[in-house]
Design a protein around this motif. Structure first.
Motif, short mmCIF file in Angstrom:
data_model
loop_
_atom_site.label_atom_id
_atom_site.label_comp_id
_atom_site.label_asym_id
_atom_site.label_seq_id
_atom_site.Cartn_x
_atom_site.Cartn_y
_atom_site.Cartn_z
N LEU A 239 -27.89 5.75 29.18
CA LEU A 239 -28.45 5.41 27.87
C LEU A 239 -29.57 4.37 28.01
CD1 LEU A 239 -28.33 5.89 24.86
CD2 LEU A 239 -26.52 4.18 24.70
N GLY A 240 -29.37 3.38 28.88
CA GLY A 240 -30.41 2.39 29.12
C GLY A 240 -31.66 3.00 29.71
N VAL B 134 -36.24 -9.14 36.32
CA VAL B 134 -35.60 -7.82 36.33
C VAL B 134 -36.64 -6.73 36.04
CG1 VAL B 134 -33.90 -6.35 35.19
CG2 VAL B 134 -33.33 -8.71 35.75
N ALA B 135 -37.55 -6.99 35.12
CA ALA B 135 -38.61 -6.02 34.82
C ALA B 135 -39.47 -5.76 36.05
CB ALA B 135 -39.46 -6.51 33.65
N LEU B 136 -39.78 -6.82 36.79
CA LEU B 136 -40.58 -6.67 38.00
C LEU B 136 -39.83 -5.85 39.05
CD1 LEU B 136 -43.11 -7.44 39.67
CD2 LEU B 136 -41.86 -9.46 40.41
N VAL B 137 -38.57 -6.18 39.28
CA VAL B 137 -37.78 -5.46 40.29
C VAL B 137 -37.57 -4.00 39.85
CG1 VAL B 137 -35.54 -5.34 41.44
CG2 VAL B 137 -36.69 -7.54 41.18
N LEU B 138 -37.28 -3.78 38.58
CA LEU B 138 -37.11 -2.41 38.08
C LEU B 138 -38.40 -1.61 38.25
CD1 LEU B 138 -35.38 -0.25 36.69
CD2 LEU B 138 -36.13 -1.20 34.50
N VAL C 231 -39.06 3.56 25.12
CA VAL C 231 -39.77 2.35 24.69
C VAL C 231 -41.01 2.12 25.56
CG1 VAL C 231 -39.61 -0.16 24.47
CG2 VAL C 231 -37.74 1.28 23.67
N GLY C 232 -40.88 2.34 26.86
CA GLY C 232 -42.04 2.20 27.75
C GLY C 232 -43.16 3.14 27.37
N ALA D 108 -39.35 -2.96 27.23
CA ALA D 108 -38.42 -1.83 27.29
C ALA D 108 -37.03 -2.28 27.73
CB ALA D 108 -38.97 -0.76 28.24
N LEU D 109 -36.98 -3.15 28.71
CA LEU D 109 -35.70 -3.66 29.20
C LEU D 109 -35.01 -4.52 28.13
CD1 LEU D 109 -33.88 -3.72 31.69
CD2 LEU D 109 -35.10 -5.77 32.41
N ALA D 110 -35.78 -5.33 27.41
CA ALA D 110 -35.20 -6.15 26.34
C ALA D 110 -34.60 -5.29 25.24
CB ALA D 110 -36.27 -7.08 25.76
#
Length: 130
Positions: free
Chosen positions: A109-110, A46-50, A117-118, A13-15
């Protein structure tokens, strides 16, 4: 196994958000295999921290802003998602991971893209009961 699927879902999702939103990006190359090599580990970090911020901070913020969420018919949740993305970039700023979110609207937007996406990845990749 559940943690791995959760991390991969957040990373995908972050990508997608970094690919679609110009104000969300990682430092480094912008194309080719070199980009993948240099950005894969930072993307997972970043995915882990998010995910951790969304798991621990977001419920507290949501609880205290619940009357305003009702008053805005849920639109405040978009701002909360944007704030979690911005908080993640702020927390990781001094670490040198190279993750940046430029501005409120890029974060909104992000946040929308990451949520959609998630949700989509969760539907395609169902959790097993094992």
């Amino acid at each position: 196994m559940r943690i791995v699927t959760w991390l991969i879902t957040n990373a995908v999702a972050l990508a997608v958000a970094t690919w679609l939103v110009g104000g969300i990006y990682f430092d480094g190359p912008t194309s080719g295999m070199e980009e993948v090599k240099q950005k894969l580990l930072p993307l997972l970090i970043v995915a882990l921290v998010l995910g951790l911020v969304s798991s621990f901070v977001k419920p507290i913020v949501t609880f205290f802003t619940f009357p305003f969420i009702l008053l805005t018919l849920g639109l405040l949740l978009l701002v909360i998602n944007a704030a979690m993305l911005g908080l993640t970039a702020w927390v990781l700023g001094p670490t040198g991971v190279g993750f940046h979110v430029d501005g409120f609207w890029a974060a909104v937007l992000g946040g929308i893209i990451i949520s959609i996406v998630g949700w989509g990845v969760d539907r395609v990749w169902p959790e097993s009961d094992e």
